[in-house]
Design a protein around this motif. Structure first.
Motif, PDB file in Angstrom:
ATOM      1  N   MET A 130      82.005  26.217 -78.055  1.00  0.00           N
ATOM      2  CA  MET A 130      80.816  26.929 -78.522  1.00  0.00           C
ATOM      3  C   MET A 130      80.437  28.065 -77.589  1.00  0.00           C
ATOM      4  N   GLU A 131      79.649  28.977 -78.125  1.00  0.00           N
ATOM      5  CA  GLU A 131      79.047  30.038 -77.323  1.00  0.00           C
ATOM      6  C   GLU A 131      78.019  29.421 -76.369  1.00  0.00           C
ATOM      7  N   ALA A 132      77.827  30.038 -75.218  1.00  0.00           N
ATOM      8  CA  ALA A 132      76.835  29.555 -74.248  1.00  0.00           C
ATOM      9  C   ALA A 132      75.445  29.570 -74.859  1.00  0.00           C
TER      10      ALA A 132
ATOM     11  N   VAL B  12      79.648  23.460 -90.023  1.00  0.00           N
ATOM     12  CA  VAL B  12      78.794  24.652 -89.977  1.00  0.00           C
ATOM     13  C   VAL B  12      78.850  25.272 -88.585  1.00  0.00           C
ATOM     14  N   PRO B  13      78.757  26.594 -88.507  1.00  0.00           N
ATOM     15  CA  PRO B  13      78.643  27.236 -87.196  1.00  0.00           C
ATOM     16  C   PRO B  13      77.331  26.841 -86.530  1.00  0.00           C
TER      17      PRO B  13
ATOM     18  N   PRO C  81      81.662  32.624 -89.944  1.00  0.00           N
ATOM     19  CA  PRO C  81      81.469  31.211 -89.618  1.00  0.00           C
ATOM     20  C   PRO C  81      82.577  30.588 -88.786  1.00  0.00           C
ATOM     21  N   HIS C  82      83.813  31.089 -88.900  1.00  0.00           N
ATOM     22  CA  HIS C  82      84.940  30.474 -88.202  1.00  0.00           C
ATOM     23  C   HIS C  82      84.827  30.578 -86.691  1.00  0.00           C
ATOM     24  N   LEU C  83      83.986  31.501 -86.189  1.00  0.00           N
ATOM     25  CA  LEU C  83      83.919  31.747 -84.751  1.00  0.00           C
ATOM     26  C   LEU C  83      83.007  30.780 -84.008  1.00  0.00           C
ATOM     27  N   SER C  84      82.120  30.101 -84.724  1.00  0.00           N
ATOM     28  CA  SER C  84      81.085  29.324 -84.027  1.00  0.00           C
ATOM     29  C   SER C  84      81.002  27.873 -84.478  1.00  0.00           C
ATOM     30  N   ILE C  85      82.065  27.352 -85.066  1.00  0.00           N
ATOM     31  CA  ILE C  85      82.041  25.953 -85.506  1.00  0.00           C
ATOM     32  C   ILE C  85      82.481  25.058 -84.349  1.00  0.00           C
ATOM     33  N   PRO C  86      81.588  24.192 -83.861  1.00  0.00           N
ATOM     34  CA  PRO C  86      81.945  23.305 -82.753  1.00  0.00           C
ATOM     35  C   PRO C  86      82.887  22.198 -83.218  1.00  0.00           C
ATOM     36  N   VAL C  87      83.588  21.597 -82.260  1.00  0.00           N
ATOM     37  CA  VAL C  87      84.538  20.532 -82.572  1.00  0.00           C
ATOM     38  C   VAL C  87      84.296  19.363 -81.621  1.00  0.00           C
TER      39      VAL C  87
ATOM     40  N   VAL D 176      74.298  28.158 -91.123  1.00  0.00           N
ATOM     41  CA  VAL D 176      74.362  28.133 -89.666  1.00  0.00           C
ATOM     42  C   VAL D 176      73.292  27.165 -89.182  1.00  0.00           C
ATOM     43  N   ALA D 177      73.547  26.521 -88.042  1.00  0.00           N
ATOM     44  CA  ALA D 177      72.566  25.579 -87.490  1.00  0.00           C
ATOM     45  C   ALA D 177      72.177  26.026 -86.091  1.00  0.00           C
TER      46      ALA D 177
END
Length: 640
Positions: free
Chosen positions: A561-563, A531-532, A588-594, A497-498
């Motif tokens: 992404m999440e706020a 990475v998320p 990890p699948h919930l927070s990976i930015p695109v 995670v980053a």
């Protein structure tokens, strides 16, 4: 006999002034006779493997002392395992030349091998000369590379064979790694190795080697038992010189170390080296590399190494054993004692100096202790393996470690099974990255900026909501090193995670962080190591800048992404950031930015996949149609 199977031969170069007896010495040892008509320089001479007890052949190289042959002399000396420097006993000026010319010359050549000083023509030595010890003591004090000094006579066959025996012995059983000649004591690394061996042999853990344990030790190292009278004799010698070296239970550690110092002082280095090599040590008094190849740590870039539950339980017992005051923490001296059977503490490196939880007195807590082991295992599993061996980890080492599942599979299965999670912490200077690392391990906030020039680590146990405890490693990536890091294709492979930290009161800090986020995300998309990511709006106590709030909200929406998570380390408000980092890493699948490019690529892949499905269906329909037509033709033909 020492384990010298990895040394196929010993190369000894003989040098010295002209006429000091170099060639005569070589011929004499090879033929057991004094030569006549000796050539200026002999061809290489080989003493066979059975010439000396260690059964390692010796290749002797004669050299010329002429100025014009200096280049060849230097080339030979640089290939030498040991150098024999000769002087003539009847010519004192050749002895003086050793310290004024020959020994400094070897240093100038950067020749760092044992040196044997040999006085030739002993039969011509004057009775009025000083003793060998008196002559050599000042020289040996100045030139520590001198292993030993000896006088011989090729004419009389006096101590000729001993010259090359000592040269061979200096290579196979060197003094320097074991003994400090000046202080006349065992070197610290030798003491540490012998202490570990003592503890391995002390099976009943009573702090002494009983007669039975001493006998087992003798059989293991020398393949021969000790007679009861020999055991009694050994203990008597120790007791006479060092009363505390023996107690009612047997030979103590102090006595064990004393015995080895005595062996070395008496020139029996092969005894101590045999013991060390039997227990896996190399010539640098470290465990041999081949011992650290099992278990294998071969893995993909996105796999990591963790300690197993069995190993963690062993480390808990070790912690308790060395927490002598029972305060639940290890003081620096207790940590040093714990690693006193290793060459040094593995945590002497700067990255471990302040990375884990300590109590108010500076003692390493149990969580801190286990966390540092988790960090070391993640960064350098071979180092972790070596130090488990130094601590005498019991049983099969393959059971000490486990290789984790690939992160790519974690993302597909939408769940990480890891117990140790690594978070890369990005952000511009003065954003609050270091404060976040300090907060993880309970350090107080420090209102003093210090620019981080190298990667820093912090590690602690985190208990996520509704889950089991995980160890979280924060790795602060210096802003100066981001470009260098992203030059590597698999740079993000070790990252679970980053976190992107910015000063929420500073618009420029946010702009720099959003640029970092785009770079890292694009790198992940292009390399396949996405990475998320979480945004951390630090310094919330200073009041967030309005433009940064609106822009960050837009970026989060665009990248899925999440706020941003607002924190104020100064006020002690972490807003559950560490739990949230662990949760993001576990799912990890919930927070990976695109990025926009990544979104277009995903859309392209979806179109290709749909096209392939259509083609596949069309092909299947065609196949079915052809089959039906064939059936129809067959029926028609049969009816006719």
């Amino acid at each position: 006999m020492a384990n010298t199977s990895n040394i196929s031969s010993v190369r000894v170069v003989v040098a010295g002034d002209s006429g000091t007896g170099k060639s005569s010495l070589i011929i004499s040892v090879a033929t057991d006779s004094f030569p006549t008509g000796v050539p200026p320089v002999l061809p290489p001479t080989r003493l066979p493997a059975d010439f000396y007890p260690d059964r390692v052949p010796v290749n002797i190289i004669d050299t010329s002392s002429r100025v014009e042959d200096r280049g060849k002399l230097e080339a030979e000396c640089k290939k030498a395992d040991a150098v024999v420097l000769t002087y003539a006993c009847d010519r004192p000026e050749t002895l003086d030349r050793l310290s004024s010319y020959w020994l400094p010359a070897l240093r100038d050549m950067d020749v760092r091998v044992p040196v044997i000083i040999v006085g030739c023509k002993l039969d011509l030595r004057s009775d009025h000369q000083q003793s060998l010890e008196q002559m050599m003591t000042p020289i040996m004090q100045e030139f520590r590379e001198i292993e030993t000094c000896i006088e011989c006579s090729a004419l009389r066959q006096i101590q000729v064979a001993e010259v090359f025996y000592y040269a061979q012995k200096a290579v196979l059983h060197p003094t320097a790694p074991l003994f400090d000649q000046e202080a006349q004591t065992l070197k610290p690394r030798c003491v540490r190795a012998l202490k570990r061996i003592f503890m391995l042999c002390d099976h009943d853990r009573d702090g002494a080697l009983s007669d039975g344990e001493l006998n087992d030790f003798q059989v293991k190292c020398f393949n021969a038992p000790l007679q009861p009278s020999e055991i009694t004799g050994v203990k008597r010698v120790v007791a006479e010189k060092l009363p505390e070296g023996v107690n009612d239970n047997g030979l103590t550690l102090t006595g064990f170390l004393f015995l080895h110092a005595l062996f070395i002082e008496r020139g029996r280095l092969e005894t101590t080296w045999t013991v060390l090599r039997k227990f896996g040590y190399d010539d640098e008094v470290k465990l041999r590399d081949e011992l650290l190849q099992n278990p294998s740590f071969k893995r993909s870039p996105d796999q990591s190494v963790e300690l197993t539950d069995r190993t963690i339980e062993f480390l808990r017992r070790v912690f308790s054993a060395y927490d002598l005051d029972g305060d639940g923490a290890l003081r620096p001296q207790e940590v040093e004692d714990l690693f006193s059977t290793a060459p040094s503490s593995p945590w002497d490196d700067a990255i471990y100096s302040d990375c884990a939880e300590k109590n108010s007195m500076g003692g390493l807590t149990l969580n801190g202790f286990l966390s540092q082991w988790a960090l070391m295992t993640s960064l350098d599993p071979v180092k972790s393996l070596a130090h488990l061996l130094y601590l005498n980890f019991p049983g099969d080492l393959a059971s000490a470690f486990q290789i984790t599942r690939r992160r790519r599979i974690d993302r597909k299965r939408q769940r990480s099974q890891r117990n140790v999670l690594t978070c890369f912490v990005f952000g511009p200077a003065r954003s609050g990255k270091s404060s976040l690392l300090r907060a993880l391990i309970g350090r107080p906030y420090v209102d003093l900026y210090s620019h981080t020039q190298e990667d820093q680590y912090s590690v602690h146990v985190v208990e996520p909501i509704g889950g089991s405890k995980k160890t979280l490693i924060l790795r602060e990536i210096s802003v100066d090193l981001v470009s260098h890091l992203l030059d590597k294709k698999d740079a993000l492979a070790p990252c679970d995670v980053a976190a992107f930290v910015y000063d929420s009161s500073d618009g420029l800090s946010w702009k720099q962080t959003s640029d970092l986020l785009l770079k890292v995300t694009a790198h992940g998309e292009s390399s396949g190591f996405e990475v998320p990511c979480l945004l951390v709006a630090a310094k919330d106590d200073l009041g967030p800048e309005a433009a940064a709030i609106s822009d960050s909200a837009r970026v989060c929406q665009d990248m899925g992404m999440e706020a941003p998570i607002s924190v104020s380390i100064k006020l002690g408000d972490t807003n559950n950031i560490f739990r949230r980092l662990v949760d993001a890493a576990q799912r990890p699948h919930l927070s990976i930015p695109v990025t926009e490019a990544g979104r277009n690529y995903q859309h392209y892949k979806q179109m290709v996949n749909r096209s392939l499905v259509v083609i596949s269906v069309g092909a299947a329909v065609a196949v079915v149609g052809i089959a039906a037509y064939k059936v129809y033709l067959a029926k028609r033909q049969s009816s006719n």
